[in-house]
Scaffold this motif. Sequence first.
Motif, mmCIF file in Angstrom:
data_model
loop_
_atom_site.group_PDB
_atom_site.id
_atom_site.type_symbol
_atom_site.label_atom_id
_atom_site.label_comp_id
_atom_site.label_asym_id
_atom_site.label_seq_id
_atom_site.Cartn_x
_atom_site.Cartn_y
_atom_site.Cartn_z
ATOM 1 N N GLY A 32 45.608 31.272 40.404
ATOM 2 C CA GLY A 32 46.335 32.391 39.729
ATOM 3 C C GLY A 32 47.676 32.335 40.066
ATOM 4 O O GLY A 32 48.146 31.826 41.222
ATOM 5 N N ASP A 34 51.643 34.632 39.987
ATOM 6 C CA ASP A 34 52.210 35.887 39.520
ATOM 7 C C ASP A 34 53.723 35.975 39.913
ATOM 8 O O ASP A 34 54.294 35.246 40.910
ATOM 9 C CB ASP A 34 51.649 37.120 40.043
ATOM 10 N N GLU A 84 48.310 39.802 43.312
ATOM 11 C CA GLU A 84 48.318 39.927 41.708
ATOM 12 C C GLU A 84 47.721 38.567 41.628
ATOM 13 O O GLU A 84 46.813 38.222 40.789
ATOM 14 C CB GLU A 84 49.449 40.151 41.165
ATOM 15 N N ILE A 87 44.020 38.245 42.543
ATOM 16 C CA ILE A 87 43.279 38.962 41.512
ATOM 17 C C ILE A 87 43.050 38.399 40.321
ATOM 18 O O ILE A 87 41.793 38.144 39.713
ATOM 19 C CB ILE A 87 43.991 40.372 41.227
ATOM 20 N N LYS A 88 44.036 37.607 39.776
ATOM 21 C CA LYS A 88 43.931 36.710 38.569
ATOM 22 C C LYS A 88 42.930 35.275 38.892
ATOM 23 O O LYS A 88 41.954 35.213 38.155
ATOM 24 C CB LYS A 88 45.284 36.421 38.139
ATOM 25 N N SER A 91 39.346 36.651 39.168
ATOM 26 C CA SER A 91 38.994 37.683 38.018
ATOM 27 C C SER A 91 38.457 38.878 38.555
ATOM 28 O O SER A 91 37.454 39.291 38.210
ATOM 29 C CB SER A 91 37.540 36.982 37.418
ATOM 30 N N SER A 93 40.486 41.771 37.854
ATOM 31 C CA SER A 93 41.024 42.711 37.306
ATOM 32 C C SER A 93 40.424 43.925 36.931
ATOM 33 O O SER A 93 40.860 45.071 36.885
ATOM 34 C CB SER A 93 42.057 42.211 36.221
ATOM 35 N N GLU A 94 39.112 43.921 36.780
ATOM 36 C CA GLU A 94 37.895 45.072 36.217
ATOM 37 C C GLU A 94 37.199 45.452 37.115
ATOM 38 O O GLU A 94 36.480 46.366 37.214
ATOM 39 C CB GLU A 94 37.323 44.673 35.066
ATOM 40 N N TRP A 99 43.780 47.148 46.990
ATOM 41 C CA TRP A 99 44.993 46.096 47.338
ATOM 42 C C TRP A 99 44.887 45.455 48.717
ATOM 43 O O TRP A 99 45.428 44.550 48.961
ATOM 44 C CB TRP A 99 46.466 46.683 47.242
#
Length: 153
Positions: A32, A34, A84, A87-88, A91, A93-94, A99
């Motif tokens: 991931g 960001d 971030e 999170i990517k 996976s 994000s949902e 945090w």
Amino acid sequence: MWRSEVKLHAEKLIHGLSFGLSETGPRASRIGIDLVHVPRIQESLREFGERFQSKLFTDAEVAYANESPAHRNERFAARFAAKEAAIKALSLSEAGVDWKDIEVVRRDDGSCELALQGKAREAADALRIHRVLVCLSHDGEYAAAMVAAMSDT
């Protein structure tokens, strides 16, 4: 962060990924990335202050960022980017992850890694992720992070 430090962190990440490509060692199974505009974080810090810090960052992250007033905004921005990127990579994000369940831990040698708790740890366990590498950088108005999630499978 000085360019030589960025280069050192990047070399460690590249080494980790290279090792991960071996037949017998762990593998980088997810990545991931960001990019954060530092003035956006600076504005949030100015507008929401301690509330912003305590919602997004652990006590250790806040202490490290506030250690250097001259680099405070960049340090928070880089850590935000790392969260971030994680999170990517995982996976999430949902998933509604907290945090603070994703923490940038600074080692004595200056390198960083991520410590995962709660839903972030559960997601990593489900993916058989045993280590999460992170590379942070900031220059001028931008901070960036790349996360590589390492798996045994």
